[in-house]
Design a protein around this motif. Structure first.
Motif, PDB file in Angstrom:
ATOM      1  N   THR A 270      14.212 -41.303 -10.520  1.00 46.30           N
ATOM      2  CA  THR A 270      14.313 -40.050 -11.280  1.00 46.30           C
ATOM      3  C   THR A 270      13.096 -39.894 -12.195  1.00 46.30           C
ATOM      4  O   THR A 270      12.502 -38.804 -12.287  1.00 46.30           O
ATOM      5  CB  THR A 270      15.608 -40.031 -12.102  1.00 46.30           C
ATOM      6  OG1 THR A 270      16.726 -40.126 -11.225  1.00 46.30           O
ATOM      7  CG2 THR A 270      15.710 -38.743 -12.906  1.00 46.30           C
ATOM      8  N   LYS A 271      12.707 -40.974 -12.861  1.00 42.24           N
ATOM      9  CA  LYS A 271      11.516 -40.924 -13.720  1.00 42.24           C
ATOM     10  C   LYS A 271      10.258 -40.719 -12.889  1.00 42.24           C
ATOM     11  O   LYS A 271       9.380 -39.933 -13.261  1.00 42.24           O
ATOM     12  CB  LYS A 271      11.411 -42.219 -14.525  1.00 42.24           C
ATOM     13  CG  LYS A 271      12.577 -42.461 -15.471  1.00 42.24           C
ATOM     14  CD  LYS A 271      12.450 -43.812 -16.165  1.00 42.24           C
ATOM     15  CE  LYS A 271      13.651 -44.088 -17.060  1.00 42.24           C
ATOM     16  NZ  LYS A 271      13.574 -45.429 -17.701  1.00 42.24           N
TER      17      LYS A 271
ATOM     18  N   GLU B  40      17.634 -44.566 -11.053  1.00 45.47           N
ATOM     19  CA  GLU B  40      17.135 -44.268 -12.395  1.00 45.47           C
ATOM     20  C   GLU B  40      15.609 -44.314 -12.422  1.00 45.47           C
ATOM     21  O   GLU B  40      14.962 -43.457 -13.023  1.00 45.47           O
ATOM     22  CB  GLU B  40      17.709 -45.262 -13.405  1.00 45.47           C
ATOM     23  CG  GLU B  40      19.210 -45.117 -13.634  1.00 45.47           C
ATOM     24  CD  GLU B  40      19.722 -46.116 -14.652  1.00 45.47           C
ATOM     25  OE1 GLU B  40      18.886 -46.819 -15.262  1.00 45.47           O
ATOM     26  OE2 GLU B  40      20.951 -46.197 -14.830  1.00 45.47           O
TER      27      GLU B  40
ATOM     28  N   PRO C 147      10.756 -38.776  -4.635  1.00 44.71           N
ATOM     29  CA  PRO C 147      11.345 -37.429  -4.490  1.00 44.71           C
ATOM     30  C   PRO C 147      12.298 -37.289  -3.314  1.00 44.71           C
ATOM     31  O   PRO C 147      13.062 -36.312  -3.243  1.00 44.71           O
ATOM     32  CB  PRO C 147      10.105 -36.529  -4.308  1.00 44.71           C
ATOM     33  CG  PRO C 147       8.968 -37.312  -4.866  1.00 44.71           C
ATOM     34  CD  PRO C 147       9.290 -38.733  -4.555  1.00 44.71           C
TER      35      PRO C 147
ATOM     36  N   THR D 108      10.055 -39.269 -10.022  1.00 46.08           N
ATOM     37  CA  THR D 108      10.034 -37.904  -9.498  1.00 46.08           C
ATOM     38  C   THR D 108       9.484 -36.932 -10.535  1.00 46.08           C
ATOM     39  O   THR D 108       8.689 -36.038 -10.211  1.00 46.08           O
ATOM     40  CB  THR D 108      11.449 -37.478  -9.067  1.00 46.08           C
ATOM     41  OG1 THR D 108      11.928 -38.376  -8.060  1.00 46.08           O
ATOM     42  CG2 THR D 108      11.448 -36.064  -8.514  1.00 46.08           C
ATOM     43  N   GLY D 109       9.895 -37.107 -11.802  1.00 51.18           N
ATOM     44  CA  GLY D 109       9.359 -36.261 -12.864  1.00 51.18           C
ATOM     45  C   GLY D 109       7.851 -36.425 -13.000  1.00 51.18           C
ATOM     46  O   GLY D 109       7.117 -35.432 -13.160  1.00 51.18           O
ATOM     47  N   ILE D 110       7.382 -37.667 -12.923  1.00 54.29           N
ATOM     48  CA  ILE D 110       5.943 -37.918 -13.004  1.00 54.29           C
ATOM     49  C   ILE D 110       5.232 -37.304 -11.797  1.00 54.29           C
ATOM     50  O   ILE D 110       4.152 -36.708 -11.925  1.00 54.29           O
ATOM     51  CB  ILE D 110       5.671 -39.434 -13.078  1.00 54.29           C
ATOM     52  CG1 ILE D 110       6.217 -40.001 -14.391  1.00 54.29           C
ATOM     53  CG2 ILE D 110       4.184 -39.727 -12.950  1.00 54.29           C
ATOM     54  CD1 ILE D 110       6.150 -41.509 -14.487  1.00 54.29           C
ATOM     55  N   THR D 111       5.844 -37.430 -10.613  1.00 51.64           N
ATOM     56  CA  THR D 111       5.235 -36.885  -9.405  1.00 51.64           C
ATOM     57  C   THR D 111       5.137 -35.367  -9.474  1.00 51.64           C
ATOM     58  O   THR D 111       4.129 -34.771  -9.071  1.00 51.64           O
ATOM     59  CB  THR D 111       6.046 -37.307  -8.170  1.00 51.64           C
ATOM     60  OG1 THR D 111       6.101 -38.737  -8.098  1.00 51.64           O
ATOM     61  CG2 THR D 111       5.435 -36.765  -6.896  1.00 51.64           C
ATOM     62  N   VAL D 112       6.183 -34.729  -9.983  1.00 50.35           N
ATOM     63  CA  VAL D 112       6.160 -33.263 -10.097  1.00 50.35           C
ATOM     64  C   VAL D 112       5.086 -32.830 -11.084  1.00 50.35           C
ATOM     65  O   VAL D 112       4.316 -31.890 -10.827  1.00 50.35           O
ATOM     66  CB  VAL D 112       7.546 -32.741 -10.526  1.00 50.35           C
ATOM     67  CG1 VAL D 112       7.473 -31.262 -10.879  1.00 50.35           C
ATOM     68  CG2 VAL D 112       8.568 -32.979  -9.423  1.00 50.35           C
ATOM     69  N   LEU D 113       5.009 -33.514 -12.223  1.00 53.90           N
ATOM     70  CA  LEU D 113       4.073 -33.107 -13.277  1.00 53.90           C
ATOM     71  C   LEU D 113       2.622 -33.382 -12.897  1.00 53.90           C
ATOM     72  O   LEU D 113       1.741 -32.547 -13.130  1.00 53.90           O
ATOM     73  CB  LEU D 113       4.424 -33.833 -14.582  1.00 53.90           C
ATOM     74  CG  LEU D 113       3.593 -33.456 -15.815  1.00 53.90           C
ATOM     75  CD1 LEU D 113       3.728 -31.976 -16.111  1.00 53.90           C
ATOM     76  CD2 LEU D 113       4.020 -34.294 -17.011  1.00 53.90           C
TER      77      LEU D 113
END
Length: 551
Positions: free
Chosen positions: A113-114, A110, A457, A116-121
């Motif tokens: 997942t958060k 969990e 990621p 990864t979103g921060i890393t992508v953005l």
């Protein structure tokens, strides 16, 4: 084969009250799944016979911490599709430990997942800046040492130099337009992402430490593993996980164990004492043969008497109710890396059937093959001490031999019983500078946030993380308890309990055997005298390494 194509689920279950208080060792081992220290700490728990190894990866920036490596290694070893046989973990509930590993992994997923979103953005969109910062932190870790908490002067100087370069770029660039703006944002965006990631990591760290502390305090939140509960027949992954957990419990209840030479019976500990009574079978009536009886008749009488051990003439507490069980013992090499459980039509759900146990007891007493032992097991100290007295009866020619051996499995290593310590620093007060105060530090340091954000990621494919960051290699043959057990002899009361159990068990075994001999017309005078001699030997208060023969 007993372990293939069999649903080990028992259906409706009733809680077992006998194991309700045996949770200290279980909770101690389960707490390792929530720990956040360096993975190399687990090497301190290696014992004389069983050694864990930390296999390094390609980049220290991807290396796992203790909880991540422990959870990953235990899950793979106990629930993997092609896993080898496991050694029983006496005094613990291995399914509970594995469920905590699964629950800890779920919490980390969990968080990842958060992250990864921060890393992508804030990272993937500005990939050159992310790679630059990653290179800086990787170099900093390499210079300071992956396990060193302080970065070192050179690593700190490197960060300051990069920070100064970024500040210079923010104010003046040799070109303008879109690329100038992108370059500026590219260098700053990873810092903003780090700040957001730090909040996510801090919240998860508090949750994990609270679970770690609660387990060692004797309670805590139970492990929730929703992925092990299939909602419908088509959820094959959940069904496989459920069956894997049931198989783990079924193997824990197996009645076959393995003797590994000087290492003793795997899972029960080394043999610290051995006492034998061997005399000739002579009729008590001259000229008349004794009645025919088998080894099983003697073993069964001893079995019935052992179940009464908790009863005594005085109200003094005494023995708790022991576990009395027939064991099939298979020999394996001292340095064997795997074991194979008995298979065939005489085995069902890892249990050797009763008729096969009797056959081995009566006929496999000399030469090759497995052997039969009657085990009397006491689980004490809230599961931290397991005392097992093993009894075997053999008849060769006209000699009957009764051998009683003592095995003791000590507490889990103190590494697993240490509670989380708050991260604090002692500083002087502003005004009253001669006084000091403890200031609480964040649970997650800067470089730890970077490590978690970089790993996040890749969590969708754990083998890649194993390659990049390394992993924990468990000792084989593996069992959750004996792999990290200490010797009980360093604890005065545990050592006393182990040695006190020997004399009553020995005398009960001798008394039951002599009664069977008398019923079958055997002259028991010699056996009685020999029993008294052996009883005097068992008074020796010194445990020994009985499996190390000085030859």
């Amino acid at each position: 084969m007993a372990s293939d194509g069999f649903d080990f689920s028992p259906g409706a279950q009733v809680p077992l009250t006998g194991a309700a208080g045996q949770t200290a060792a279980t909770h101690a081992l389960a707490s390792a799944a929530y720990r956040d220290g360096p993975v190399a700490e687990i090497l301190k728990a290696n014992n004389e016979w069983h050694t864990s190894v930390v296999k390094p990866g390609k980049f220290s920036l991807f290396e796992p911490n203790l909880g991540e490596a422990f959870s990953r290694a235990v899950q793979t070893r106990t629930l993997g599709g092609a896993r080898k046989a496991l050694i029983q973990s006496f005094g613990t509930e291995p399914q509970s430990i594995v469920e905590h590993c699964l629950a800890a992994t779920g919490i980390r997923k969990e968080r990842d997942t958060k992250l990864t979103g921060i890393t992508v953005l804030f990272g993937l969109v500005f990939l050159p800046g992310l790679l630059l910062w990653m290179a800086v932190f990787q170099l900093r870790r390499t210079l300071a040492g992956a396990q060193n908490k302080s970065a070192g002067a050179l690593g700190t100087l490197l960060l300051v130099a990069v920070g100064g370069l970024i500040a210079l770029f923010l104010f003046k660039l040799p070109f303008g337009g879109f690329w100038a703006l992108y370059l500026r944002v590219m260098l700053v965006a990873p810092i903003v992402g780090w700040m957001l990631a730090k909040r996510v990591c801090e919240a998860t760290a508090k949750d994990m430490r609270a679970r770690w502390d609660a387990l060692l305090a004797g309670g805590g939140i139970g492990a929730k593993v929703p992925e092990a509960v299939p909602g419908h027949p088509n959820e094959t992954a959940r069904e496989q996980l459920r069956q894997g957990l049931e198989k783990l419990t079924a193997e824990q209840q197996s009645n076959s164990v393995f003797y590994a030479g000087p290492k003793g019976i795997l899972g029960m500990g080394t043999r610290w004492g051995s006492w034998q009574m061997a005399e000739e079978l002579v009729s008590k009536e001259p000229g008349k043969d004794i009645n025919q009886f088998r080894s099983w008749d003697v073993v069964r009488a001893i079995h019935d008497k052992m179940k009464m051990l908790e009863r005594g003439p005085l109200n003094s507490g005494g023995f708790p109710k022991p576990s009395v069980k027939h064991w099939i013992v298979s020999p394996v090499g001292e340095n064997a890396k795997e074991v194979a459980r008995p298979e065939g039509q005489d085995v069902e759900a890892f249990q050797v059937k009763g008729h096969e146990i009797q056959r081995i007891c009566n006929h496999q007493q000399f030469g090759g093959g497995n052997r039969h032992y009657l085990g009397v097991q006491f689980t004490l100290w809230d599961g931290q001490l397991v005392i097992t007295m093993m009894i075997t009866v053999t008849v060769l020619h006209e000699t009957l031999r009764i051998e009683v051996t003592g095995h003791a499995l000590g507490p889990v290593h103190p590494l697993f019983t240490t509670k989380p310590a708050p991260k604090t620093v002692t500083v002087s007060k502003t005004v009253r500078f001669w006084e000091t105060v403890d200031r609480h530090l964040p649970l997650v340091e800067t470089r730890e946030v970077v490590r978690l954000a970089v790993r996040a990621p890749f969590t969708w494919y754990p083998p890649l993380l194993d390659f990049l960051g390394g992993k924990l290699v468990l000792p084989e043959p593996f069992g959750l308890r004996h792999a990290w057990a200490d010797q009980p002899w360093r604890h005065r009361f545990m050592a006393d309990d182990a040695m006190r159990a020997a004399t009553p068990v020995l005398r009960v075994a001798h008394a039951a055997a002599i009664r069977v001999l008398e019923e079958n017309g055997v002259d028991t005078d010699r056996f009685g005298n020999r029993s008294m001699v052996v009883s005097s030997f068992v008074q020796d208060p010194t445990p020994r390494k009985a499996d190390l023969y000085d030859a």
